[in-house]
Write a protein that holds these residues in place. Structure first.
Motif: not given
Lengths: 339, 339
Positions: A159-160, A166-168, A154-156
């Motif tokens: 997108r916000e 990316p959320y990260g 999911w992090f990969a």
């Protein structure tokens, strides 16, 4: 990349300086590069730098031994953004959508129906109970390894939507500098968050340099089983075990760390008890709050917000002289350059 | 004090060697003092030293990055003695006796009646439920600070009756050397024990060099309250929250540490799942058991013992080729010289 290269080269220089025993020979002015370059000068920045200097000064009245220099940071709204909806919630909603084909009953059961119909008002109306159910159900039955992989995927990809990041990477550059600054002064940096401990651990080391064993968070029940070929697996159960929020934060710190922090940073009423707990420590301590005041570069919210309500903690900060970051005034940049 | 001075001087020498960048210039034979002087030479000792060498060898197939070099140790029976009765149990019984004057009802209620009458057979007959009740009741209503002080006072005065030593010195010298050896090779050493986390933290740092945040254990519910003058306190409740034993050990490791250990050491069936969990890790791992075989210098027990039963885990060790310490054969000394 410049901020990154600068940070690294400063750290390499510092290490080399220590290793060669040259620290005493460098002219103070040239050695003292600004440790918090993304923070504007002012009382907030100097309150941090003064505190670190005081606890480091051997023989001084506020000296704290390195093994007691524990710093605890809330995550949502303190180290990364949390609007309009906690990002772990966004992840869980995406999971519900992905799992929906094998759960036809969700089409007519709340809060799942609202999720599948994209009715965020309906989801929010289900309240904390509904959200907790969504988070628990979205992961239950998975092994911890499967869950970690799902979160990493999911992090990969996700997108916000507002900043298209990316959320990260919705993390705060000034706070990254603060974490690095504290660690280079002998502090151990911990996350103490209402977020799920396993969710945060997937990205905390890469994003903040905080390893899994220094992440404290909410957790669900996990069961040990011997899987195929007798290989042990831990299976997530649909039951909340511990909520690391509000009064749960000192409880979580006591359980996981076993020592009162000397430095605590949050941004909402859910962090009030953690800051009180640090303040109650015998000896020097620091309490900080991030006040979200920048609707243009991030978001502006406090007393009336449903997510990250900052009301009682703001009053306590005023009453006790805690440090309050005014995001718009105190931070030169919000997010780091994209990787 | 000699063992202590030797350990320290070796560490000081090592630090100085690293700091001066001289490591490459010292002749290997003279630099390699025996890191485990209280262990007799043999397959057990060499299995430990070989493992550490393999995971340290950069570029080797078994290399493990320092941040993943996590070692987890059971406490009772692995780092200190546990016969004839877990020492936290002894502490709890002493507490019940101290609290008895304000609990007249205990004179006629089990398991308390047996405790007050010194009837250990009766206490044991109350089983795990009775012992759990004793431990919970002996601490409940106290703040965590009060409890820590009570435990510290007990360690300062109580003596183990057979060896006449303070309980905090019923620890195993060979295991102290192993902990130091692992740490000097980049490992983080953790306790993962069925014992109470707050009880162990009071003495673990002094006894083993393991700080509070690296102690994982069983815990009771703790409640946050604002005490006198609004000062936060954590009050212990008479309710068990988490039992860190058997299948609970991998669960505890997952919750507190969030990473599988590469090195796990225990002594009983309660450690079996922890060793299986370490063995299931991708990449190199080490599993060890202490087998109590020395009735003269300590105790001898295994399959039939009620405390520290070693039965299924011993079979698993044979089946899987795990390292089994034969205390009588492998350890030159048991306890460190008295402080």
């Amino acid at each position: 990349m410049d901020w990154f290269r600068q940070t690294i080269s400063r750290r390499v220089l510092l290490s080399a300086t220590i290793a060669l025993g040259l620290a005493g020979n460098i002219h103070p002015a040239s050695a003292q590069t600004d440790p918090l370059p993304s923070w504007n000068d002012g009382t907030v920045k100097s309150s941090i730098i003064d505190f670190v200097a005081r606890v480091k000064k051997e023989g001084g009245t506020d000296f704290v031994k390195p093994e007691e220099r524990l710093a605890t940071f809330d995550n949502d709204g303190t180290l990364w953004s949390e609007q309009p909806f906690y990002y772990q919630g966004v992840f869980a909603l995406d999971q519900i959508k992905a799992l929906a084909p094998s759960h036809p009953e969700w089409k007519t059961t709340q809060p799942f129906q609202s999720v599948l119909e994209g009715d965020m008002a309906g989801v929010m109306k289900s309240g904390e109970k509904g959200l907790t159910e969504i988070i628990a159900v979205s992961a239950s039955g998975m092994s911890t390894d499967q869950f970690n992989k799902t979160v990493a995927d999911w992090f990969a990809t996700a997108r916000e939507p507002r900043f298209k990041r990316p959320y990260g990477e919705m993390i705060f550059q000034p706070m990254l500098e603060l974490l690095t600054y504290l660690r280079s002064n002998g502090f151990q940096t911990y996350i103490v968050s209402g977020g799920g401990v396993e969710f945060m651990r997937v990205y905390a080391e890469k994003a903040y340099g905080i390893p899994p064993q220094q992440v404290v968070g909410s957790s669900g029940v996990v069961k040990f089983e011997l899987g195929t070929e007798g290989k042990p697996v831990l299976i997530k159960q649909p039951k909340i075990e511990f909520v690391d929020d509000g009064p749960g934060k000192p409880v979580g710190i006591n359980r996981f760390i076993g020592r009162q922090p000397i430095f605590a940073f949050g941004n909402s009423d859910g962090d009030l008890q953690m800051l009180q707990y640090a303040a109650a420590r015998k000896g020097a301590s620091f309490q900080g709050l991030v006040h979200h005041t920048d609707a243009e570069r991030e978001w502006a919210y406090d007393r009336a917000s449903k997510v990250g309500t900052l009301d009682k903690a703001l009053d306590a900060a005023t009453a006790n002289g805690w440090t309050v970051v005014d995001m718009k005034r105190d931070w030169k940049v919000i997010f780091p350059p994209l990787k």
